[in-house]
Design a protein around this motif. Structure first.
Motif, PDB file in Angstrom:
ATOM      1  N   UNK A   1       0.849  -1.197   0.000  1.00  0.00           N
ATOM      2  CA  UNK A   1       0.000   0.000   0.000  1.00  0.00           C
ATOM      3  C   UNK A   1       0.874   1.231   0.000  1.00  0.00           C
ATOM      4  N   UNK A   2       0.531   2.195  -0.815  1.00  0.00           N
ATOM      5  CA  UNK A   2       1.280   3.440  -0.864  1.00  0.00           C
ATOM      6  C   UNK A   2       0.467   4.554  -0.246  1.00  0.00           C
ATOM      7  N   UNK A   3       1.148   5.637   0.127  1.00  0.00           N
ATOM      8  CA  UNK A   3       0.443   6.771   0.694  1.00  0.00           C
ATOM      9  C   UNK A   3      -0.541   7.373  -0.299  1.00  0.00           C
ATOM     10  N   UNK A   4      -0.304   7.133  -1.584  1.00  0.00           N
ATOM     11  CA  UNK A   4      -1.189   7.698  -2.590  1.00  0.00           C
ATOM     12  C   UNK A   4      -2.596   7.129  -2.506  1.00  0.00           C
ATOM     13  N   UNK A   5      -2.767   5.987  -1.846  1.00  0.00           N
ATOM     14  CA  UNK A   5      -4.090   5.389  -1.714  1.00  0.00           C
ATOM     15  C   UNK A   5      -5.017   6.262  -0.884  1.00  0.00           C
ATOM     16  N   UNK A   6      -4.480   6.970   0.082  1.00  0.00           N
ATOM     17  CA  UNK A   6      -5.333   7.769   0.948  1.00  0.00           C
ATOM     18  C   UNK A   6      -4.733   9.121   1.308  1.00  0.00           C
ATOM     19  N   UNK A   7      -3.556   9.444   0.796  1.00  0.00           N
ATOM     20  CA  UNK A   7      -2.908  10.689   1.166  1.00  0.00           C
ATOM     21  C   UNK A   7      -2.311  10.591   2.552  1.00  0.00           C
ATOM     22  N   UNK A   8      -1.814  11.694   3.079  1.00  0.00           N
ATOM     23  CA  UNK A   8      -1.233  11.676   4.419  1.00  0.00           C
ATOM     24  C   UNK A   8      -2.280  11.331   5.478  1.00  0.00           C
ATOM     25  N   UNK A   9      -1.799  10.847   6.599  1.00  0.00           N
ATOM     26  CA  UNK A   9      -2.641  10.596   7.753  1.00  0.00           C
ATOM     27  C   UNK A   9      -2.512  11.779   8.703  1.00  0.00           C
ATOM     28  N   UNK A  10      -3.638  12.295   9.162  1.00  0.00           N
ATOM     29  CA  UNK A  10      -3.643  13.359  10.164  1.00  0.00           C
ATOM     30  C   UNK A  10      -4.108  12.773  11.484  1.00  0.00           C
ATOM     31  N   UNK A  11      -3.283  12.901  12.504  1.00  0.00           N
ATOM     32  CA  UNK A  11      -3.649  12.460  13.849  1.00  0.00           C
ATOM     33  C   UNK A  11      -4.099  13.689  14.628  1.00  0.00           C
ATOM     34  N   UNK A  12      -5.348  13.693  15.036  1.00  0.00           N
ATOM     35  CA  UNK A  12      -5.880  14.792  15.850  1.00  0.00           C
ATOM     36  C   UNK A  12      -5.700  14.425  17.318  1.00  0.00           C
ATOM     37  N   UNK A  13      -4.715  15.036  17.935  1.00  0.00           N
ATOM     38  CA  UNK A  13      -4.416  14.734  19.322  1.00  0.00           C
ATOM     39  C   UNK A  13      -2.952  14.409  19.506  1.00  0.00           C
ATOM     40  N   UNK A  14      -2.256  15.246  20.270  1.00  0.00           N
ATOM     41  CA  UNK A  14      -0.823  15.063  20.494  1.00  0.00           C
ATOM     42  C   UNK A  14      -0.545  14.641  21.923  1.00  0.00           C
ATOM     43  N   UNK A  15      -1.492  13.928  22.519  1.00  0.00           N
ATOM     44  CA  UNK A  15      -1.251  13.333  23.824  1.00  0.00           C
ATOM     45  C   UNK A  15      -0.393  12.092  23.681  1.00  0.00           C
ATOM     46  N   UNK A  16      -0.336  11.295  24.736  1.00  0.00           N
ATOM     47  CA  UNK A  16       0.543  10.132  24.708  1.00  0.00           C
ATOM     48  C   UNK A  16       0.129   9.120  23.647  1.00  0.00           C
ATOM     49  N   UNK A  17      -1.190   8.872  23.552  1.00  0.00           N
ATOM     50  CA  UNK A  17      -1.647   7.916  22.550  1.00  0.00           C
ATOM     51  C   UNK A  17      -1.420   8.448  21.137  1.00  0.00           C
ATOM     52  N   UNK A  18      -1.837   9.689  20.888  1.00  0.00           N
ATOM     53  CA  UNK A  18      -1.656  10.261  19.562  1.00  0.00           C
ATOM     54  C   UNK A  18      -0.200  10.329  19.153  1.00  0.00           C
ATOM     55  N   UNK A  19       0.667  10.673  20.102  1.00  0.00           N
ATOM     56  CA  UNK A  19       2.098  10.725  19.815  1.00  0.00           C
ATOM     57  C   UNK A  19       2.636   9.342  19.477  1.00  0.00           C
ATOM     58  N   UNK A  20       2.254   8.344  20.264  1.00  0.00           N
ATOM     59  CA  UNK A  20       2.732   6.980  20.010  1.00  0.00           C
ATOM     60  C   UNK A  20       2.266   6.477  18.654  1.00  0.00           C
ATOM     61  N   UNK A  21       1.001   6.735  18.306  1.00  0.00           N
ATOM     62  CA  UNK A  21       0.489   6.288  17.017  1.00  0.00           C
ATOM     63  C   UNK A  21       1.193   7.002  15.874  1.00  0.00           C
ATOM     64  N   UNK A  22       1.362   8.312  15.998  1.00  0.00           N
ATOM     65  CA  UNK A  22       2.016   9.072  14.933  1.00  0.00           C
ATOM     66  C   UNK A  22       3.447   8.594  14.710  1.00  0.00           C
ATOM     67  N   UNK A  23       4.187   8.370  15.793  1.00  0.00           N
ATOM     68  CA  UNK A  23       5.564   7.903  15.649  1.00  0.00           C
ATOM     69  C   UNK A  23       5.605   6.515  15.016  1.00  0.00           C
ATOM     70  N   UNK A  24       4.659   5.668  15.390  1.00  0.00           N
ATOM     71  CA  UNK A  24       4.596   4.322  14.790  1.00  0.00           C
ATOM     72  C   UNK A  24       4.327   4.424  13.290  1.00  0.00           C
ATOM     73  N   UNK A  25       3.399   5.284  12.910  1.00  0.00           N
ATOM     74  CA  UNK A  25       3.112   5.480  11.492  1.00  0.00           C
ATOM     75  C   UNK A  25       4.345   5.967  10.743  1.00  0.00           C
ATOM     76  N   UNK A  26       5.015   6.980  11.287  1.00  0.00           N
ATOM     77  CA  UNK A  26       6.192   7.527  10.613  1.00  0.00           C
ATOM     78  C   UNK A  26       7.322   6.518  10.541  1.00  0.00           C
ATOM     79  N   UNK A  27       7.486   5.730  11.586  1.00  0.00           N
ATOM     80  CA  UNK A  27       8.543   4.722  11.583  1.00  0.00           C
ATOM     81  C   UNK A  27       8.349   3.688  10.478  1.00  0.00           C
TER      82      UNK A  27
END
Length: 224
Positions: free
Chosen positions: A1-27
């Motif tokens: 799957x490429x990012x072109x399928x859905x474009x970038x992912x936006x995580x609304x929320x920079x708390x601990x959960x949102x931060x962990x999910x965003x870092x996992x996605x970027x990794x």
């Protein structure tokens, strides 16, 4: 799957959960932005890694071009957003990662005939809402996390498949949990997990990550 399928992912929320999910996605190579509350609002506690990687953006910029938006917020905040600013969701896949638990984690704030996902979906009818990541915790999503199962539910089968693929891409096991009507059961699982944690503190799986504790409204990680 490429990012072109859905474009970038936006995580609304920079708390601990949102931060962990965003870092996992970027990794795992997923183009990801994390929305700050507003320009000049200050950096959320623990969001330093997001700044280091240039992921923290003002909300309009974070949403621009994003095909998938993850609600990594407390349930009350997500519901308020959907009520007051429903336009953020139009045409997008919205992933509801919330759990409508009381502040004490000892009950649900909604009556049994509905669910948080259903209530949010009613307020953003032009979105493709999928329940996802609500059965995961921040510790599950940390680099050394293991054993998470992402139970994904939704009425839009194509949107649900996208979320299932996205979860598997970042190394989180994902299972199709059916339709939105099942979300009350999924949210009840979060309540049960919190109750088990409170009553059996010695048996809870300890956090191994600085990004813990958990998904919005939940406590310690258990393997289902």
């Amino acid at each position: 799957m490429s990012d072109d399928d859905h474009g970038p992912v936006c995580v609304l929320g920079a708390g601990r959960f949102g931060t962990a999910l965003a870092l996992r996605l970027m990794d795992h190579g997923v183009a990801t932005r994390v929305a700050a509350r507003r320009a000049g609002a200050g950096t959320p506690e623990g969001a330093g890694p997001l700044l280091d990687r240039g992921a923290l953006r003002p909300t309009p910029e974070a949403l621009d071009g994003a095909g998938v938006v993850v609600l990594a917020l407390p349930f009350s905040a997500a519901l308020n957003l959907a009520e007051k600013f429903p336009g953020f969701a139009e045409g997008r896949i919205v992933v509801d990662a919330t759990n409508p638990l009381t502040e004490e984690g000892d009950g649900l704030v909604l009556p049994p005939h509905t669910s948080g996902a259903v209530e949010i979906a009613r307020r953003i009818p032009y979105a493709r809402l999928v329940k996802g990541f609500s059965t995961c915790t921040a510790a599950d999503l940390a680099p050394d996390g293991a054993g998470a199962v992402n139970l994904v539910a939704g009425d839009d089968e194509r949107a649900k498949r996208t979320v299932l693929r996205l979860s598997r891409r970042i190394g989180v096991e994902a299972l199709d949990a059916g339709v939105l009507a099942h979300c009350g059961v999924l949210e009840g699982m979060a309540l049960l997990r919190e109750e088990i944690r409170r009553r059996n503190p010695d048996t809870a799986v300890p956090h191994r990550s600085a990004h813990a504790p958990s998904a919005p409204g939940t406590g310690v990680r258990f393997r289902w």
